[in-house]
Motif scaffolding. Sequence first.
Motif, PDB file in Angstrom:
ATOM      1  N   LYS A 161     -43.483 -74.800  21.763  1.00  0.00           N
ATOM      2  CA  LYS A 161     -44.719 -74.890  20.982  1.00  0.00           C
ATOM      3  C   LYS A 161     -45.366 -76.246  21.226  1.00  0.00           C
ATOM      4  O   LYS A 161     -44.794 -77.287  20.914  1.00  0.00           O
ATOM      5  CB  LYS A 161     -44.422 -74.697  19.495  1.00  0.00           C
ATOM      6  N   ILE A 162     -46.585 -76.224  21.769  1.00  0.00           N
ATOM      7  CA  ILE A 162     -47.251 -77.441  22.218  1.00  0.00           C
ATOM      8  C   ILE A 162     -48.095 -78.086  21.126  1.00  0.00           C
ATOM      9  O   ILE A 162     -48.525 -79.233  21.249  1.00  0.00           O
ATOM     10  CB  ILE A 162     -48.126 -77.119  23.455  1.00  0.00           C
ATOM     11  N   GLU A 163     -48.304 -77.375  20.020  1.00  0.00           N
ATOM     12  CA  GLU A 163     -49.216 -77.873  18.993  1.00  0.00           C
ATOM     13  C   GLU A 163     -48.731 -79.205  18.404  1.00  0.00           C
ATOM     14  O   GLU A 163     -47.546 -79.408  18.177  1.00  0.00           O
ATOM     15  CB  GLU A 163     -49.363 -76.850  17.858  1.00  0.00           C
ATOM     16  N   GLY A 164     -49.688 -80.099  18.172  1.00  0.00           N
ATOM     17  CA  GLY A 164     -49.391 -81.328  17.447  1.00  0.00           C
ATOM     18  C   GLY A 164     -48.735 -82.424  18.250  1.00  0.00           C
ATOM     19  O   GLY A 164     -48.193 -83.366  17.669  1.00  0.00           O
ATOM     20  N   ILE A 165     -48.800 -82.350  19.583  1.00  0.00           N
ATOM     21  CA  ILE A 165     -48.157 -83.370  20.412  1.00  0.00           C
ATOM     22  C   ILE A 165     -49.168 -84.194  21.199  1.00  0.00           C
ATOM     23  O   ILE A 165     -48.830 -85.231  21.763  1.00  0.00           O
ATOM     24  CB  ILE A 165     -47.143 -82.702  21.383  1.00  0.00           C
ATOM     25  N   SER A 166     -50.431 -83.772  21.219  1.00  0.00           N
ATOM     26  CA  SER A 166     -51.422 -84.418  22.094  1.00  0.00           C
ATOM     27  C   SER A 166     -51.640 -85.881  21.748  1.00  0.00           C
ATOM     28  O   SER A 166     -52.014 -86.680  22.616  1.00  0.00           O
ATOM     29  CB  SER A 166     -52.756 -83.663  22.039  1.00  0.00           C
ATOM     30  N   ASP A 167     -51.411 -86.280  20.488  1.00  0.00           N
ATOM     31  CA  ASP A 167     -51.636 -87.672  20.100  1.00  0.00           C
ATOM     32  C   ASP A 167     -50.628 -88.624  20.735  1.00  0.00           C
ATOM     33  O   ASP A 167     -50.809 -89.842  20.690  1.00  0.00           O
ATOM     34  CB  ASP A 167     -51.584 -87.814  18.577  1.00  0.00           C
ATOM     35  N   CYS A 168     -49.574 -88.087  21.357  1.00  0.00           N
ATOM     36  CA  CYS A 168     -48.574 -88.929  22.030  1.00  0.00           C
ATOM     37  C   CYS A 168     -48.994 -89.297  23.449  1.00  0.00           C
ATOM     38  O   CYS A 168     -48.330 -90.116  24.096  1.00  0.00           O
ATOM     39  CB  CYS A 168     -47.229 -88.207  22.091  1.00  0.00           C
ATOM     40  N   PHE A 169     -50.088 -88.703  23.949  1.00  0.00           N
ATOM     41  CA  PHE A 169     -50.473 -88.835  25.346  1.00  0.00           C
ATOM     42  C   PHE A 169     -51.882 -89.392  25.486  1.00  0.00           C
ATOM     43  O   PHE A 169     -52.714 -89.258  24.584  1.00  0.00           O
ATOM     44  CB  PHE A 169     -50.449 -87.460  26.038  1.00  0.00           C
ATOM     45  N   THR A 170     -52.139 -89.971  26.651  1.00  0.00           N
ATOM     46  CA  THR A 170     -53.519 -90.185  27.068  1.00  0.00           C
ATOM     47  C   THR A 170     -54.061 -88.831  27.526  1.00  0.00           C
ATOM     48  O   THR A 170     -53.284 -87.895  27.772  1.00  0.00           O
ATOM     49  CB  THR A 170     -53.599 -91.180  28.240  1.00  0.00           C
ATOM     50  N   PRO A 171     -55.381 -88.667  27.672  1.00  0.00           N
ATOM     51  CA  PRO A 171     -55.909 -87.370  28.143  1.00  0.00           C
ATOM     52  C   PRO A 171     -55.310 -86.929  29.475  1.00  0.00           C
ATOM     53  O   PRO A 171     -54.927 -85.761  29.632  1.00  0.00           O
ATOM     54  CB  PRO A 171     -57.417 -87.635  28.249  1.00  0.00           C
ATOM     55  N   ASP A 172     -55.215 -87.845  30.452  1.00  0.00           N
ATOM     56  CA  ASP A 172     -54.635 -87.474  31.749  1.00  0.00           C
ATOM     57  C   ASP A 172     -53.154 -87.136  31.614  1.00  0.00           C
ATOM     58  O   ASP A 172     -52.658 -86.191  32.242  1.00  0.00           O
ATOM     59  CB  ASP A 172     -54.813 -88.611  32.757  1.00  0.00           C
ATOM     60  N   GLY A 173     -52.445 -87.913  30.808  1.00  0.00           N
ATOM     61  CA  GLY A 173     -51.027 -87.649  30.607  1.00  0.00           C
ATOM     62  C   GLY A 173     -50.786 -86.300  29.957  1.00  0.00           C
ATOM     63  O   GLY A 173     -49.845 -85.577  30.315  1.00  0.00           O
ATOM     64  N   TYR A 174     -51.647 -85.941  29.012  1.00  0.00           N
ATOM     65  CA  TYR A 174     -51.501 -84.650  28.331  1.00  0.00           C
ATOM     66  C   TYR A 174     -51.772 -83.493  29.295  1.00  0.00           C
ATOM     67  O   TYR A 174     -51.063 -82.479  29.280  1.00  0.00           O
ATOM     68  CB  TYR A 174     -52.454 -84.588  27.142  1.00  0.00           C
ATOM     69  N   ASP A 175     -52.782 -83.650  30.150  1.00  0.00           N
ATOM     70  CA  ASP A 175     -53.067 -82.614  31.152  1.00  0.00           C
ATOM     71  C   ASP A 175     -51.868 -82.421  32.078  1.00  0.00           C
ATOM     72  O   ASP A 175     -51.507 -81.281  32.422  1.00  0.00           O
ATOM     73  CB  ASP A 175     -54.302 -82.989  31.975  1.00  0.00           C
ATOM     74  N   MET A 176     -51.240 -83.526  32.494  1.00  0.00           N
ATOM     75  CA  MET A 176     -50.064 -83.418  33.356  1.00  0.00           C
ATOM     76  C   MET A 176     -48.923 -82.712  32.642  1.00  0.00           C
ATOM     77  O   MET A 176     -48.218 -81.879  33.227  1.00  0.00           O
ATOM     78  CB  MET A 176     -49.603 -84.810  33.806  1.00  0.00           C
TER      79      MET A 176
END
Length: 422
Positions: A161-176
């Motif tokens: 489940k990917i929800e709620g993790i995006s704040d740990c990444f930069t935009p590029d890091g999250y895309d990767m």
Amino acid sequence: MDEILSNIDVRVEEIVPEQMNVNLLFTYCGQLLPNKLDYYYWNGFRNTRLYEAKDGRGTANFDDMLPTRDFPLYIEVAYTREAENYDSELNMVMNALGEMSFKNKNKTVSMKIQKLAAKEPVVSFELKPETITDKHAVLITDKDSMLSIMSRVEEVLLSGKIEGISDCFTPDGYDMFLTLLSYGKVNLVRKPEYRFLKDGNQTLCKSIPVQFRFTTANNKDFVEDLCFRFTPELKISSVAFTLTRQTENDILRDDKNWDESSKLLLINFLENYQTAYALKRYDYLESIFSDSALIIVGTQLKRTAVSKDMENFVKDNILYEQKSKAEFMESLRRSFKSKNYINLRFEDINMMKKSGQEIYGVQLKQNYYSNNYNDVGYLTLLVDLSEELPVIHVRVWNKNKNEYLSAKTIITRPYGYQLGEW
């Protein structure tokens, strides 16, 4: 060969009932195997597809029920199933000859958990306090914050489940990270043992061991260790597959008069390069090749007749071609579209650094594996790592190791090659 196989031992390190997984250790003469090893096993119903162990660690998956007794495991030595995939004539020859008989490729795995008698020798420089300089130290407060973030990443890998993790990444890091999660079915193999290393403005977090499983036919399952790179603001800016322990150690322990930051720079580049192929990061690869790069590629041919005009460019059934950057990138785009996945593994590295500059010559053995094409050869690169993005000036692939394409030669004679000259 059989004597070598007799010294390979397979044992259970951990049983994970909730995932129906058995984590395995592969040792040679009592030490963890330093590179890769392919194997398959009997899962109670049939022999499995190929699995790959990395750095002496692999897994066995049992979809319905964990075994209650010993189970057979087989080290792959013939690769007959791979021959079926891409060369019908080779497959016919291997069928006619019959399978090579190596009795010691057959192993019996006890379900009793057996730890190594003693910890393996520590050989990575980042684990040796006496060789870590102050600039590589990480503040404890930073470690605690990063451990908290990595705990959240682990939960995503366990739950899917990917929800709620995006704040740990930069935009590029999250895309990767999202792209990585689509690289087959991802399973966390075992509880990570993290190492943190300061490298310039970023902090490296090594590593999370994961298994990638692929559901279509003729595929292979891999175990990879993931390295997460943190910004000073404690955001994950990128994710990469680590090099094998042996390749990393070959770089870090090399007695050349390089400082540690140069060695880390080269490791990061090679990790990013192999990961870019796995995640099919076309835009990234296009951005790091010089517009005037010398690019020579080799392709394993099926055994067919070669015209007289092509004889100078075909050796050992390999077609060598020199390509412009545009031609190479178009070929790469087609390759990415035709493959379910790509996995690169580097080993047997030799390297040289241009005096006073961050320009590196590298020659290494590249194991290339995909669902519809496989080869093993030597990749030679000349790369400038002085800026934020690397710049590759020379990229040459050759089937065999060749002194003419060594790191030393590529540094001293970077553009003096002619196709077919070697």
